[in-house]
Design a protein around this motif. Structure first.
Motif, mmCIF file in Angstrom:
data_model
loop_
_atom_site.group_PDB
_atom_site.id
_atom_site.type_symbol
_atom_site.label_atom_id
_atom_site.label_comp_id
_atom_site.label_asym_id
_atom_site.label_seq_id
_atom_site.Cartn_x
_atom_site.Cartn_y
_atom_site.Cartn_z
ATOM 1 N N GLY A 278 -1.004 -5.610 -58.717
ATOM 2 C CA GLY A 278 -1.855 -5.344 -59.870
ATOM 3 C C GLY A 278 -2.144 -6.566 -60.713
ATOM 4 N N SER B 151 -4.865 7.700 -59.384
ATOM 5 C CA SER B 151 -3.840 6.676 -59.160
ATOM 6 C C SER B 151 -2.830 6.698 -60.295
ATOM 7 C CB SER B 151 -4.471 5.282 -59.076
ATOM 8 O OG SER B 151 -5.348 5.180 -57.987
ATOM 9 N N GLY C 258 -0.172 4.289 -61.975
ATOM 10 C CA GLY C 258 0.181 2.872 -62.032
ATOM 11 C C GLY C 258 1.604 2.661 -62.502
ATOM 12 N N ASP D 174 2.624 -0.470 -62.447
ATOM 13 C CA ASP D 174 2.539 -1.912 -62.703
ATOM 14 C C ASP D 174 2.464 -2.268 -64.179
ATOM 15 O OD1 ASP D 174 -0.537 -1.972 -63.392
ATOM 16 O OD2 ASP D 174 -0.346 -0.850 -61.527
ATOM 17 N N SER E 8 0.480 3.265 -57.346
ATOM 18 C CA SER E 8 0.399 1.808 -57.237
ATOM 19 C C SER E 8 1.699 1.228 -57.769
ATOM 20 C CB SER E 8 -0.781 1.262 -58.037
ATOM 21 O OG SER E 8 -2.000 1.649 -57.454
ATOM 22 N N SER F 255 -4.483 1.571 -59.038
ATOM 23 C CA SER F 255 -4.491 1.980 -60.444
ATOM 24 C C SER F 255 -5.123 0.916 -61.337
ATOM 25 C CB SER F 255 -3.070 2.282 -60.914
ATOM 26 O OG SER F 255 -2.236 1.141 -60.759
ATOM 27 N N ALA F 256 -4.756 -0.341 -61.133
ATOM 28 C CA ALA F 256 -5.340 -1.414 -61.952
ATOM 29 C C ALA F 256 -6.837 -1.526 -61.697
ATOM 30 C CB ALA F 256 -4.640 -2.734 -61.655
#
Length: 289
Positions: A80, A136, A138, A140, A199, A242-243
């Motif tokens: 990410g 998604s 995330g 990260d 992610s 996700s990012a």
């Protein structure tokens, strides 16, 4: 009108953006993203013509045409943090006058489709399946550093997930974002599974892989596999969707990720020889983007 300082938007002597080394005229509106710089050549082999090719570090770009469509294919590397670099520099190329360092009055919306590899978490996504990250999650933390984060995230889903898995407060707060619905419909066709993708912020412990070091929560993957939200399960792990989806939502771009499943964590199986499946997935995306 805000002028963006040189320390915030770093440019190279030739006027290109710092990491991608691209200038605005070298970027198409439709972009295929891949992690591996070598996979850029695999995608570009399908092009009818090439305008330019640029390389810097893990970032490799080819812009050309495929059946009348102008496309760029760009490698983003792993994770990410790299997506944060790539999305901000792509948006700068599209929406900032690099000479005056001011934002264009009329904003340009990019279409971004990431083609990746992934590990399946459910029996319905065996090796060889194509999974579209309709949602998604995330791990990260990238989106949490941007204003407006809550406005593009599914906050109820986030809370349900944290509670269900007993989320460790020492980890980055998970965020949940959706991919562009029209793009998901167009790319998915009838061949692909629409899933909920995690992610992760690493490949080993953050995805539950244990080598020499123990896991902070050895039961996390089991809890993730058992989690249900709106009757749906989490289908797979990767490291970038996700990012990509979250930053694109904030910036006004249209984005999604589709992955070829090359391992199934539930079955403990993996296939590193996935080249044929990836070739087919590339062809489908180029036809539909």
């Amino acid at each position: 009108m805000k002028t963006i300082p040189a320390s915030e938007l770093i440019l190279n002597p030739d006027g290109s953006v710092f990491h991608l080394h691209l200038r605005p005229e070298q970027l198409a509106d439709k972009i295929v993203l891949v992690g591996d710089p070598g996979r850029v050549d695999t995608v570009a082999e399908h092009f009818d013509s090439r305008e330019c090719e640029v390389r810097n570090r893990e970032f490799h770009t080819v812009t050309g045409t495929f059946r009348g469509k102008r496309l760029s294919v760009i490698s983003h590397g792993i994770g990410g943090d790299n997506i944060d670099i790539v999305l901000n520099e792509l948006d700068s190329l599209a929406n900032i006058d690099l000479a005056t360092r001011t934002v264009h009055e009329k904003l340009r919306s990019l279409t971004l489709v990431r083609i990746g590899t992934s590990g399946g978490l459910q029996p319905e996504v065996p090796i060889g399946t194509y999974v579209v990250a309709e949602r998604s999650i995330g791990f990260d933390g990238v989106l949490n550093f941007y204003g407006g984060r809550d406005g593009v995230c599914d906050l109820a889903f986030e809370q349900a997930f944290r509670e269900a898995v007993g989320w460790n407060p020492q980890w980055a707060a998970p965020y949940v974002v959706v991919a562009d619905p029209e793009l998901v419909n167009r790319i998915s066709g009838t061949e692909m599974v629409r899933g909920i993708t995690i992610s992760a912020n690493g490949f080993y412990a953050p995805q539950g892989r244990e080598l020499r070091l123990p896991l902070a929560d050895p039961e996390l993957n089991r809890k993730i596999e058992a989690f249900r939200y709106g009757g749906r399960t989490i289908t797979n792990y990767e490291m970038e969707s996700s990012a990509l989806a979250g930053l694109s939502l904030l910036m006004g771009h249209r984005a999604m990720t589709v992955c070829c499943i090359i391992a199934n964590r539930l079955a403990g199986e993996a296939n590193a020889g996935y080249k044929g499946s990836m070739e087919e997935l590339i062809s489908l995306v180029l036809e539909r983007i």
